[in-house]
Design an enzyme around this catalytic site. Structure first.
Site, PDB file in Angstrom:
ATOM      1  CE  LYS A 191      -2.044  -1.139   3.893  1.00  0.00           C
ATOM      2  NZ  LYS A 191      -1.361  -2.434   4.155  1.00  0.00           N
ATOM      3  NE  ARG A 246      -4.389  -0.989   9.765  1.00  0.00           N
ATOM      4  CZ  ARG A 246      -3.319  -0.442   9.179  1.00  0.00           C
ATOM      5  NH1 ARG A 246      -3.320   0.807   8.811  1.00  0.00           N
ATOM      6  NH2 ARG A 246      -2.247  -1.163   8.971  1.00  0.00           N
ATOM      7  NE  ARG A 279       7.086  -2.087   6.354  1.00  0.00           N
ATOM      8  CZ  ARG A 279       5.766  -1.876   6.481  1.00  0.00           C
ATOM      9  NH1 ARG A 279       5.066  -1.448   5.466  1.00  0.00           N
ATOM     10  NH2 ARG A 279       5.179  -2.106   7.625  1.00  0.00           N
ATOM     11  NE  ARG A 328       6.188   0.447  10.425  1.00  0.00           N
ATOM     12  CZ  ARG A 328       5.033   0.355   9.766  1.00  0.00           C
ATOM     13  NH1 ARG A 328       4.900   0.944   8.589  1.00  0.00           N
ATOM     14  NH2 ARG A 328       4.020  -0.291  10.281  1.00  0.00           N
ATOM     15  NE  ARG A 369       1.893  -4.320  11.642  1.00  0.00           N
ATOM     16  CZ  ARG A 369       2.963  -4.063  10.896  1.00  0.00           C
ATOM     17  NH1 ARG A 369       4.141  -4.541  11.234  1.00  0.00           N
ATOM     18  NH2 ARG A 369       2.840  -3.337   9.821  1.00  0.00           N
TER      19      ARG A 369
HETATM   20  P1  ADP Z   1       1.219  -1.266   7.440  1.00  0.00           P
HETATM   21  O1  ADP Z   1       2.372  -0.669   6.696  1.00  0.00           O
HETATM   22  O2  ADP Z   1       1.474  -2.600   7.991  1.00  0.00           O
HETATM   23  O3  ADP Z   1      -0.047  -1.258   6.639  1.00  0.00           O
HETATM   24  P2  ADP Z   1       0.653   1.180   8.931  1.00  0.00           P
HETATM   25  O4  ADP Z   1       1.846   2.011   8.880  1.00  0.00           O
HETATM   26  O5  ADP Z   1      -0.478   1.516   8.043  1.00  0.00           O
HETATM   27  O6  ADP Z   1       1.052  -0.360   8.735  1.00  0.00           O
HETATM   28  O7  ADP Z   1       0.103   1.116  10.420  1.00  0.00           O
HETATM   29  C1  ADP Z   1       0.960   0.829  11.506  1.00  0.00           C
HETATM   30  C2  ADP Z   1       0.147   0.723  12.789  1.00  0.00           C
HETATM   31  O8  ADP Z   1      -0.533   1.985  13.045  1.00  0.00           O
HETATM   32  C3  ADP Z   1      -1.001  -0.297  12.751  1.00  0.00           C
HETATM   33  O9  ADP Z   1      -0.538  -1.613  13.073  1.00  0.00           O
HETATM   34  C4  ADP Z   1      -1.932   0.273  13.825  1.00  0.00           C
HETATM   35  O10 ADP Z   1      -1.456   0.001  15.124  1.00  0.00           O
HETATM   36  C5  ADP Z   1      -1.809   1.783  13.595  1.00  0.00           C
HETATM   37  N1  ADP Z   1      -2.828   2.258  12.626  1.00  0.00           N
HETATM   38  C6  ADP Z   1      -2.600   2.768  11.382  1.00  0.00           C
HETATM   39  N2  ADP Z   1      -3.749   3.072  10.753  1.00  0.00           N
HETATM   40  C7  ADP Z   1      -4.750   2.755  11.635  1.00  0.00           C
HETATM   41  C8  ADP Z   1      -6.170   2.793  11.573  1.00  0.00           C
HETATM   42  N3  ADP Z   1      -6.818   3.235  10.484  1.00  0.00           N
HETATM   43  N4  ADP Z   1      -6.864   2.377  12.677  1.00  0.00           N
HETATM   44  C9  ADP Z   1      -6.233   1.937  13.775  1.00  0.00           C
HETATM   45  N5  ADP Z   1      -4.909   1.833  13.883  1.00  0.00           N
HETATM   46  C10 ADP Z   1      -4.154   2.235  12.826  1.00  0.00           C
HETATM   47  P1  ADP Z   2       2.134  -1.866   3.224  1.00  0.00           P
HETATM   48  O1  ADP Z   2       2.111  -0.363   3.249  1.00  0.00           O
HETATM   49  O2  ADP Z   2       0.941  -2.449   2.527  1.00  0.00           O
HETATM   50  O3  ADP Z   2       2.331  -2.474   4.589  1.00  0.00           O
HETATM   51  P2  ADP Z   2       4.705  -1.562   1.827  1.00  0.00           P
HETATM   52  O4  ADP Z   2       4.376  -0.722   0.649  1.00  0.00           O
HETATM   53  O5  ADP Z   2       5.437  -0.928   2.944  1.00  0.00           O
HETATM   54  O6  ADP Z   2       3.374  -2.331   2.362  1.00  0.00           O
HETATM   55  O7  ADP Z   2       5.513  -2.837   1.281  1.00  0.00           O
HETATM   56  C1  ADP Z   2       5.974  -3.865   2.183  1.00  0.00           C
HETATM   57  C2  ADP Z   2       7.371  -4.328   1.760  1.00  0.00           C
HETATM   58  O8  ADP Z   2       7.274  -5.037   0.518  1.00  0.00           O
HETATM   59  C3  ADP Z   2       8.352  -3.184   1.514  1.00  0.00           C
HETATM   60  O9  ADP Z   2       9.619  -3.633   1.926  1.00  0.00           O
HETATM   61  C4  ADP Z   2       8.292  -2.969  -0.004  1.00  0.00           C
HETATM   62  O10 ADP Z   2       9.519  -2.461  -0.517  1.00  0.00           O
HETATM   63  C5  ADP Z   2       8.017  -4.376  -0.515  1.00  0.00           C
HETATM   64  N1  ADP Z   2       7.155  -4.420  -1.711  1.00  0.00           N
HETATM   65  C6  ADP Z   2       6.063  -3.643  -1.978  1.00  0.00           C
HETATM   66  N2  ADP Z   2       5.485  -3.985  -3.163  1.00  0.00           N
HETATM   67  C7  ADP Z   2       6.233  -5.017  -3.642  1.00  0.00           C
HETATM   68  C8  ADP Z   2       6.160  -5.828  -4.851  1.00  0.00           C
HETATM   69  N3  ADP Z   2       5.172  -5.634  -5.743  1.00  0.00           N
HETATM   70  N4  ADP Z   2       7.084  -6.781  -5.003  1.00  0.00           N
HETATM   71  C9  ADP Z   2       8.071  -6.982  -4.069  1.00  0.00           C
HETATM   72  N5  ADP Z   2       8.198  -6.267  -2.941  1.00  0.00           N
HETATM   73  C10 ADP Z   2       7.297  -5.291  -2.722  1.00  0.00           C
END
Ligand code: ADP
Ligand code: ADP
Ligand code: ZN
Length: 218
Positions: A13, A88, A127, A160, A171
Site C-alpha cells: 500500500k 481498518r 522492509r 520499524r 497485525r
Molecule cells: P502497514 O504498513 O502494515 O499497513 P501502517 O503504517 O499503516 O502499517 O500502520 C501501523 C500501525 O498503526 C497499525 O498496526 C496500527 O497500530 C496503527 N494504525 C494505522 N492506521 C490505523 C487505523 N486506520 N486504525 C487503527 N490503527 C491504525
Molecule cells: P504496506 O504499506 O501495505 O504495509 P509496503 O508498501 O510498505 O506495504 O511494502 C511492504 C514491503 O514489501 C516493503 O519492503 C516494499 O519495498 C516491498 N514491496 C512492496 N510492493 C512489492 C512488490 N510488488 N514486489 C516486491 N516487494 C514489494
C-alpha cells in the site's frame, strides 16, 4: 479523485501510494505515518497511540477517526485524496461514509491489493522505512540507491519496531478479524477493485492506473 488503498500488512500500500499520489496530484494520507510522526515528536496523540502500535493492535476508532477527519478537512483534500491504512474497521468506514455523504461526495474506488500470506513475512521483515517521509524500501526487492538513505528525501531509513515476526503475527490477526470485513462492505457498494499484489512494483502500479482510469471516466 477519492481513493482508498486496502490490503494486509506488506501488500504494498505505502509503496504504491507514493506513486499514485504523484500521478494524480492528490495527497497521500497514511494514518500509520501520522501516528509515527506524533510518536517521534512525543505529542499527546503519539503517547496515546504508541502502545497499541507496538503491540500490533489497532489504535481505538475514536482516536483514529478524529485524526483522519481532521486531516480530510484540510484544504489540500478538497479535490481528492488517497487513504493508505484507513479505514481498518467497519466503524471507521462508516464514519468516512458519513463524512463524505454530508458533503455530497463519494469514494471513486477502493483498491484491494491481494497477496498470499507466504509473501508477507518475507516482505515485512525485509522492509526498511524512511524516518522522515515514510517511504518503504526492501533490502532485496526495492533497495534505495544509496544504502541506508531515502531516495526521496535523503533521510535515514530504518527497520520499524513493529516489523518483527511476533508483532506481525498480531497485525495479521487484526487484519483478518477487523479489516477483512471491509472487503464485503465495499463490494456491496460496487466500488471494490482487486489488484494482484504479487506482481512487480511497476506492474502493480500500471494495473492500478488502468483501473483508476476507467473508474474515474465512467
Ligand atoms: P502497514 O504498513 O502494515 O499497513 P501502517 O503504517 O499503516 O502499517 O500502520 C501501523 C500501525 O498503526 C497499525 O498496526 C496500527 O497500530 C496503527 N494504525 C494505522 N492506521 C490505523 C487505523 N486506520 N486504525 C487503527 N490503527 C491504525
Ligand atoms: P504496506 O504499506 O501495505 O504495509 P509496503 O508498501 O510498505 O506495504 O511494502 C511492504 C514491503 O514489501 C516493503 O519492503 C516494499 O519495498 C516491498 N514491496 C512492496 N510492493 C512489492 C512488490 N510488488 N514486489 C516486491 N516487494 C514489494
Ligand atoms: Zn524519505
Amino acid at each position: 479523485m477519492k481513493i482508498v488503498l486496502m490490503g494486509p500488512p506488506g501488500a504494498g500500500k505505502g509503496t504504491q501510494a507514493k506513486s499514485i499520489s504523484l500521478r494524480y496530484s492528490i495527497p497521500h494520507i497514511s494514518t500509520g505515518d501520522i501516528f509515527r510522526k506524533n510518536i517521534s515528536n512525543n505529542t499527546e496523540l503519539g503517547l496515546k497511540a504508541k502502545s497499541f502500535i507496538e503491540n500490533g493492535d489497532l489504535v481505538p476508532d475514536e482516536i483514529t477517526i478524529a485524526l483522519l477527519l481532521d486531516r480530510l478537512n484540510q484544504e489540500d483534500c478538497l479535490d481528492g485524496f488517497l487513504l493508505d491504512g484507513f479505514p481498518r474497521s467497519i466503524g471507521q468506514a462508516e464514519a468516512l461514509d458519513k463524512y463524505l455523504l454530508e458533503r455530497k461526495q463519494h469514494l471513486d474506488a477502493v483498491l484491494l491489493i491481494t497477496v498470499p500470506s507466504e509473501f508477507i513475512i518475507d516482505r515485512m521483515t525485509g522492509r526498511r522505512s524512511c524516518i522522515s517521509c515514510g517511504a518503504s524500501y526492501h533490502i532485496r526487492y526495492n533497495p534505495p540507491f544509496t544504502s541506508g538513505k531515502c531516495d526521496i528525501c535523503g533521510c535515514d531509513i530504518i527497520q520499524r519496531k513493529d516489523d518483527t515476526e511476533e508483532v506481525l503475527r498480531e497485525r495479521l490477526e487484526v487484519y483478518q478479524s477487523q479489516t477483512r470485513p471491509l472487503i464485503d462492505y465495499y463490494k456491496s457498494m460496487g466500488i471494490l477493485k482487486e489488484v494482484d499484489g504479487t506482481q512487480s512494483i511497476n506492474a502493480v502500479f500500471e494495473n492500478m492506473t488502468r483501473i483508476l482510469g476507467s473508474a474515474y471516466n465512467k
